[in-house]
Design an enzyme around this catalytic site. Structure first.
Site, PDB file in Angstrom:
ATOM      1  N   ASP A 209      46.789  15.662  39.656  1.00 31.44           N
ATOM      2  CA  ASP A 209      45.842  16.765  39.678  1.00 31.44           C
ATOM      3  C   ASP A 209      46.245  17.801  40.729  1.00 31.44           C
ATOM      4  O   ASP A 209      46.618  17.440  41.847  1.00 31.44           O
ATOM      5  CB  ASP A 209      44.454  16.196  40.022  1.00 31.44           C
ATOM      6  CG  ASP A 209      43.359  17.224  39.877  1.00 31.44           C
ATOM      7  OD1 ASP A 209      43.182  17.726  38.759  1.00 31.44           O
ATOM      8  OD2 ASP A 209      42.678  17.515  40.876  1.00 31.44           O
ATOM      9  N   GLU A 265      50.179  18.580  37.065  1.00 31.37           N
ATOM     10  CA  GLU A 265      49.368  19.756  36.759  1.00 31.37           C
ATOM     11  C   GLU A 265      49.665  20.753  37.865  1.00 31.37           C
ATOM     12  O   GLU A 265      49.237  20.578  39.004  1.00 31.37           O
ATOM     13  CB  GLU A 265      47.875  19.429  36.754  1.00 31.37           C
ATOM     14  CG  GLU A 265      47.057  20.644  36.323  1.00 31.37           C
ATOM     15  CD  GLU A 265      45.704  20.778  37.002  1.00 31.37           C
ATOM     16  OE1 GLU A 265      44.839  21.472  36.456  1.00 31.37           O
ATOM     17  OE2 GLU A 265      45.503  20.217  38.091  1.00 31.37           O
TER      18      GLU A 265
HETATM   19  C1  GLC Z   1      42.247  20.158  38.027  1.00 31.08           C
HETATM   20  C2  GLC Z   1      41.424  19.470  36.959  1.00 31.08           C
HETATM   21  C3  GLC Z   1      40.080  20.097  36.936  1.00 31.08           C
HETATM   22  C4  GLC Z   1      39.435  19.885  38.291  1.00 31.08           C
HETATM   23  C5  GLC Z   1      40.306  20.418  39.420  1.00 31.08           C
HETATM   24  C6  GLC Z   1      39.857  19.914  40.762  1.00 31.08           C
HETATM   25  O1  GLC Z   1      42.490  21.485  37.744  1.00 31.08           O
HETATM   26  O2  GLC Z   1      42.085  19.524  35.734  1.00 31.08           O
HETATM   27  O3  GLC Z   1      39.270  19.590  35.916  1.00 31.08           O
HETATM   28  O4  GLC Z   1      38.206  20.548  38.327  1.00 31.08           O
HETATM   29  O5  GLC Z   1      41.643  20.001  39.274  1.00 31.08           O
HETATM   30  O6  GLC Z   1      40.180  18.571  40.950  1.00 31.08           O
END
Ligand code: GLC
Length: 545
Positions: A209, A265
């Site tokens: 994340d 991500e």
């Molecule tokens: C990422 C996740 C999202 C979350 C954020 C904070 O972007 O995909 O859903 O709100 O991180 O952890």
């Protein structure tokens, strides 16, 4: 399970948003039991792996991205024993399991944060997070000007154990998500322990994340006018030192046989900076958001594909292709908007624009065949295989995304793509749980058109298309990782060849045109014209001699 160590280079990975996938115990919240019951749906679909959004104990202030214990399962989702059974049952079906790890921040309910509040300024407990005195008289102003992603400032002031107004702590996301201090060796060691905890239970990898945060610039300077996506150094995004963390994680993953894998991500706008996460001793893959954001226009799609292939080739990593996830409006609804309207990825960026759902569905079919034929891996967000549109008119009282709260009720946020899946029947809860209990977000009546049960009986459904495409993909050695050659096609179309005579043609907005002489149609996203021409918003997979 298929035994190739490089399975991830060509994998189709299905994203399970666990809270909304299937409810095994009838409390209206999806859970591990529900997922176990529905594993055959995923095996029949033909995906290679499942990525499960956070299932750890959490107050769910940000839908589980506020973790209070990284090495357990939230009781609403099940138990550790359920999780272990799931991993076994998935592996029995040749499905690998990828979990979601959240290293930038914990929940404010995490034991560490509670200890930090109790221990006071200057303590080792506070040093696991980013606490600072405020600026100005009495420390009344936050330590710097950083903004939180969900709106508002990124600092919250605490009350010290003696009752006086005290230090401020950093939270790049919600108030309930304090940022960890990645300069602290204890933080690093604890995450390695978490990786091993799940790897030892058979989990095959992690989605990381906000992988491009973690490290903050020394001295925490003001960000000023600099935007998240501006090129050049930023005080809290994509700092060089973050790569040391991933080299350490990769070393842990490589101690397993077969090695465990990571997907990042990382919303990093500059191609060369993005590729650095995918160097051979770092992360295996990353979500390709550049392509997700591309407009439904042949030049925009082609440019994004070319850019993606180019940047991944530099580091030898396979690209990934993503149409939707739990943070963006569902692509059926995005593609239902005029491609020239310049919408963003959020529901809020398009909610006022007219939608042509038939066009959205046609394009979603064409887009699915495109991503499954491009080199590398692909992601399917739960419901993509049903063509599920965004729920754009959830009652305000049901909205749960912190974006709604933190924007002062001006941005609806991401709940519209998180509505529980319709499995069967004619009305809510559409077989989501065992009884008639309503799910945690209300499902609209029109979901009846999109149930798995209905799609299963319809040879022309999106589900049937996905199943056929994924079966062909498995049987066709040229698909997945490997080279691509562009073909000459009319303006407004895309065409490329893969090895062994596989070719794809996509007519985005050209006049209908003829397929190459002698080509065999393997699969088409929609009907050809009566004259056998390829119409707009349609993709074909071909075998050419
Ligand atoms: C990422 C996740 C999202 C979350 C954020 C904070 O972007 O995909 O859903 O709100 O991180 O952890």
């Amino acid at each position: 399970m298929s035994d190739t160590a490089a399975w991830w280079r060509s994998a189709v990975i299905y994203q399970v948003y666990i809270r909304s996938f299937a409810d095994g115990d009838g409390d209206g919240i999806g859970d591990v039991a529900g997922l176990r019951q529905r594993l055959d749906h995923l095996a029949d679909l033909g995906v290679d792996a499942i990525w499960i959004n956070p299932w750890y104990p959490s107050p769910l202030a940000d839908a589980g991205y506020d973790v209070s214990d990284y090495r357990d399962i939230d009781p609403r989702f099940g138990t550790l024993a359920d999780a272990e059974a799931l991993v076994r049952e998935a592996h029995d079906r040749d499905l690998r399991i990828i979990l979601d790890i959240v290293p930038n921040h914990t929940s404010s309910e995490h034991a560490w944060f509670r200890e930090a509040l109790r221990a006071g300024p200057g303590s080792p407990e506070r040093d696991r997070y980013i606490f600072r005195p405020g600026r100005g008289p009495g420390g009344n102003r936050p330590p710097n000007d950083w903004r939180a992603m969900f709106g508002g400032g990124a600092w919250t002031r605490v009350t010290e154990p003696d009752g006086t107004p005290g230090e401020w702590y950093l939270h790049l996301f919600d108030v309930e998500q304090p940022d960890l201090n990645w300069e602290n060796p204890e933080v690093r060691a604890d995450f390695e322990k978490t990786l091993r905890f799940w790897f030892d239970r058979g989990v095959d990898g992690f989605r990381i994340d906000v992988a491009n945060s973690l490290i903050k610039e020394q001295g925490l300077p003001d960000v000023g006018d600099r935007q998240h996506h501006d090129p050049g150094p930023h005080p809290h995004w994509d700092r060089d030192e973050v790569h040391d963390v991933y080299r350490e994680w990769r070393a842990v993953a490589d101690t397993y046989d077969p090695p465990k894998v990571f997907v990042a991500e990382a919303w990093v706008p500059e191609a060369d900076r993005f590729a650095r996460y995918l160097r051979p001793d770092e992360l295996h893959t990353a979500f390709n958001f550049d392509f997700l954001k591309a407009a439904w226009r042949a030049p925009a799609l082609r440019e994004s594909v070319e850019r993606t292939l180019r940047e991944h080739a530099v580091v030898g990593a396979p690209p990934t292709w993503v149409l939707s996830n739990h943070d963006v409006a569902r692509h059926t609804s995005r593609l239902a908007r005029d491609p020239a309207a310049g919408i963003g990825t959020s529901l809020d960026s398009m909610i006022d624009l007219p939608a042509d759902l038939d066009a959205g569905l046609r394009r979603a079919r064409a887009a699915a065949l495109l991503i499954f034929a491009l080199p590398g891996g692909a992601y399917v967000y739960q419901g993509d295989e049903l063509g599920l549109p965004e729920v754009e008119d959830l009652p305000e009282a049901s909205l749960d995304d912190p974006t709604w709260r933190r924007s002062g009720h001006t941005q609806r946020g991401r709940d519209g793509c998180r509505v529980p899946i319709p499995w069967s029947g004619d009305g809510p809860p559409f077989g989501f749980g065992p009884g008639d209990d309503q799910p945690w977000l209300p499902q609209p009546e029109w979901f009846s058109r999109f149930t798995v049960e209905r799609a299963d009986k319809d040879p022309e459904s999106m589900l049937a298309l996905y199943r056929r495409a994924l079966r062909i993909r498995r049987e066709t050695a040229a698909l997945g990782d490997g080279p691509l050659t562009w073909l000459d096609v009319p303006p407004g179309a895309l065409g490329f060849a893969r090895d062994h005579g596989f070719a794809l043609l996509l007519n985005v907005d050209a006049e209908p045109f003829a397929l190459p002489e002698g080509a065999e149609v393997l699969l088409a996203s929609g009907p050809l014209t009566d004259d056998g021409l390829l119409p707009q918003d349609t993709t074909v997979w071909l075998h050419v001699a």
